[in-house]
Write an enzyme that holds these catalytic residues in place. Sequence first.
Site, PDB file in Angstrom:
ATOM      1  N   LYS A  63      70.571  45.639  22.137  1.00  0.00           N
ATOM      2  CA  LYS A  63      71.725  45.341  21.289  1.00  0.00           C
ATOM      3  C   LYS A  63      72.905  44.994  22.195  1.00  0.00           C
ATOM      4  O   LYS A  63      73.562  45.874  22.750  1.00  0.00           O
ATOM      5  CB  LYS A  63      72.057  46.528  20.388  1.00  0.00           C
TER       6      LYS A  63
ATOM      7  N   LYS B 108      71.706  53.953  18.735  1.00  0.00           N
ATOM      8  CA  LYS B 108      72.769  54.032  19.730  1.00  0.00           C
ATOM      9  C   LYS B 108      72.416  55.101  20.765  1.00  0.00           C
ATOM     10  O   LYS B 108      72.193  56.263  20.409  1.00  0.00           O
ATOM     11  CB  LYS B 108      74.109  54.376  19.064  1.00  0.00           C
TER      12      LYS B 108
END
Length: 657
Positions: free
Chosen positions: A111, A306
Amino acid sequence: MENIKQKIVDLVKELNYYSYKYYTDDENVVSDYEYDMKMQELKNLEAQYPELIQPDSPTQRIGDVTLDKFEQVEHKVKLQSLQDVFTLDDVREFMVKIDEGYSTDYVVETKIDGLSVALEYVDGIFVRGATRGNGSIGEDVTNNLKTIKTIPLSLPEKINIIVRGEVFISKENFEKINEERELLGEKLFANPRNAAAGSLRQLNSKIAAKRKLDIYIFNIQECLDKKFETHYDGLMYLKKLGFNVNPGIYLCKTVDEAIKKIEEIGEERGVLSYEMDGAVVKVNDIQIREELGETSKVPKWAIAYKYPPEKKETKIKEILFQVGRTGVITPLAIFDTIRLAGSNVSKATLHNFDYITQKDIRVGDTIIVQKAGDIIPEVVESIKEKRDGTEQIVEVPKVCPVCGSIATRDEEEVAIRCNGIECPAQQLRSIIHFATRDAMDIEGLGPALVSQLIQTNQIKNIADIYYLEFNNIVDMERMGVKSANNLLKAIEKSKQNSLDKLINAFGIRHIGKNTAKILANEFETLDDLMDANVFELASINEIGEKIAVSIKEFFENPQTLDLINRLKNAGVNMKAEKKEITDERFLNKTFVITGTLSKPRNEFVSIIESFAGKTSNSVSKKTDYVLAGEEAGSKLDKANDLGVKVISEDEFNEMIR
């Protein structure tokens, strides 16, 4: 004419191929010289026949467009955000639920932490690019996107397609940009994402071009001419078309394989050339995606994991004091080497001395270190339970560790600074500032040449500029006889500059070009300014005690006195240029100029001063007039709040008629 058109088309095709191989495949298939010659040939032909310029010509990437504002773009396909999760158990649960109803594989992607955009191609030609905005409406940043070398301006197939990508700045380029901004005294970007976002949203595309933006493509938003069974097949097709597809894309057959790949990415993220803030898991099968659908905010077929900041223990061996190019003294912790987010780490900035006090960090402490944004190491805390009594409290330095000048601290800021104008740690920035247009305006003496002159020991401070000799600079890189002569002429010319330019050139804290003008108007010579006491300086309009103290400290420094004597001996002007004013219609009147006017601000300042008036950068009750142009902002609002008279440019022209 047909032959010329074909020649232009061939050159465009050839140069675009070279660029693709170089910027996307990292392969240099032609020499720089040959590339430059072909580019020059294309430029010459386009100059002669502008009607034949191709929309995908590499000359259209130059970035010379300046806009008043960005136009809004309604996305044909919504640019959705993703649901964030913070544990691998959540990722596993997401995939297991999908596996209960479908048989599918997954694509795991890095990402990229940048700015999301959509690129639209019509018949294979890049026609428009827009930011994500709120997902439905973004901003047209086509001109800035054209400056990105990895975005193809044309495709090998006449296809109608919209792709989505992430614009970013590499870690290496980010560091270079911040180094340059520090040299110029500009505010540093906090991280690569901020730098990329700020660059892409510049109204002047020349600025965007200088920032060396890059892009990774990660999705097909819409394709009217082709259908794909899987997301992965679509990405491979984009690669074939010449798009710079995200290299961190992995096809995973099972849940366990996807989880393992996420863990591997996490271990390697510190060595990637770009900043990333997670890993994305996507259902690969397009049909299954459509069946899963989406919520009002996020798709149900993808999730973003994350990574938590990796933290490790180590022990501080010593704390050093570094002097930055702006004179700020920064403490630096040196500790036992640890492996963190994919790289070896042995030091971290402690930011400032208040930071040390607040966290009670001492030499010899066991500390916790993490990488902020996976890039910059930072000390999170000291583990006080592990102290044995040998730890040492850090003393705030009273003198500069590099040059020995007194270190001072303003009451309004945490930074401690060296005030030595000849401090070696600050020499590059101070010399570059001295030569800039608003200072001594020495044409040709830019950052690259200043660096060379310092490296070859030809200059150590600003006074040395006036003692450069032709024979010593003529053989320097990119100089030659003509450039050397031009530089020396520019240096000689600068000796006659007005006193305000010299004052500004010194780089005294809190003194810009406008304050320098006020001081030059108040004192007849530099010696008079140096002799003034703090009370005399503070009583001048717009100076005040803070600036007065800064001026006095600067001129009391022995390094400053030595430097000024050398400038005097070199023949640099030290006297104010007293203009005879015959019309005092603006005597004791203060103007504030704001907004966009028909002429540069400096021209209005000169007119006001020619009528004995003064200008200020801030609006107060003492302001007499606010000259407001188009798009005047907060200064106009404040003038209205305070009841200060606001005038237009037409009204100002009536006043000076």
